[in-house]
Design an enzyme around this catalytic site. Structure first.
Site, PDB file in Angstrom:
ATOM      1  N   PRO A 126      22.758  -9.895 -13.876  1.00  0.00           N
ATOM      2  CG  PRO A 126      20.786  -9.063 -14.813  1.00  0.00           C
ATOM      3  CD  PRO A 126      22.253  -8.750 -14.631  1.00  0.00           C
ATOM      4  CB  CYS A 127      23.891 -15.003 -14.476  1.00  0.00           C
ATOM      5  SG  CYS A 127      24.455 -15.145 -12.784  1.00  0.00           S
ATOM      6  CG  HIS A 128      18.982 -13.723 -10.855  1.00  0.00           C
ATOM      7  ND1 HIS A 128      19.936 -12.719 -10.774  1.00  0.00           N
ATOM      8  CD2 HIS A 128      17.781 -13.119 -10.756  1.00  0.00           C
ATOM      9  CE1 HIS A 128      19.318 -11.560 -10.627  1.00  0.00           C
ATOM     10  NE2 HIS A 128      18.014 -11.772 -10.611  1.00  0.00           N
TER      11      HIS A 128
END
Length: 163
Positions: A126-128
């Site tokens: 989850p780089c967001h």
């Protein structure tokens, strides 16, 4: 060498391309295509079907964790960053600096940002959920409007779960 397969599906925020082998998903990326051209077919590996199903459940607010096999290629530092990203809880955000500290390289904030941009397993890694030190949304390979949508979606789903 394993054969590489690709499928696409329509998500609420655009077409998602899933690439992988018979054994593992290698990338989940947003596409700027206007329509799905490679839907799941009988020849597609089960792991890609599982990935698509779990992502659809995520978009419907029914899934927070993923269980299909995935693999990513990167440097040791990138792998450390990507592992640290998976420790960021659903619907929460942390700064690039916090990730740098978590991987033992407190001053490597830009390197963390660079590793983040190389992540090919969108949503699952989850780089967001990584934001600027000032709390602002910064950089997302899938576009900032998608990053904002994902964060709002997770927050809304999380709030509905706790009711």
């Amino acid at each position: 060498m394993s054969q590489v397969h690709q499928i696409e599906f329509q998500s609420p925020i655009g077409i998602v391309e899933i690439t992988g082998t018979d054994k593992a998903v290698r990338s989940i990326l947003f596409s700027e295509k206007s329509r799905v051209t490679k839907p799941f077919s009988p020849d597609s590996p089960q792991v890609l079907k599982d990935c698509q199903q779990q992502l659809e459940e995520y978009f419907q607010g029914q899934r927070m964790d993923f269980t299909f096999a995935c693999e990513s290629a990167g440097t040791d530092f990138q792998q450390k960053v990507w592992t640290a990203l998976t420790d960021v809880p659903y619907a929460e955000t942390v700064s690039y600096g916090a990730i740098a500290k978590a991987v033992g390289s407190e001053k490597a904030v830009r390197a963390v940002g660079n590793a983040n941009s190389k992540n090919k397993l969108s949503i699952v890694v989850p780089c967001h959920r990584i934001i600027g030190a000032n709390g602002k949304l910064t950089g997302y390979a899938g576009t900032l409007p998608r990053k904002e949508w994902l964060l709002r979606h997770e927050k809304a789903c999380s709030e509905n779960q706790s009711v």
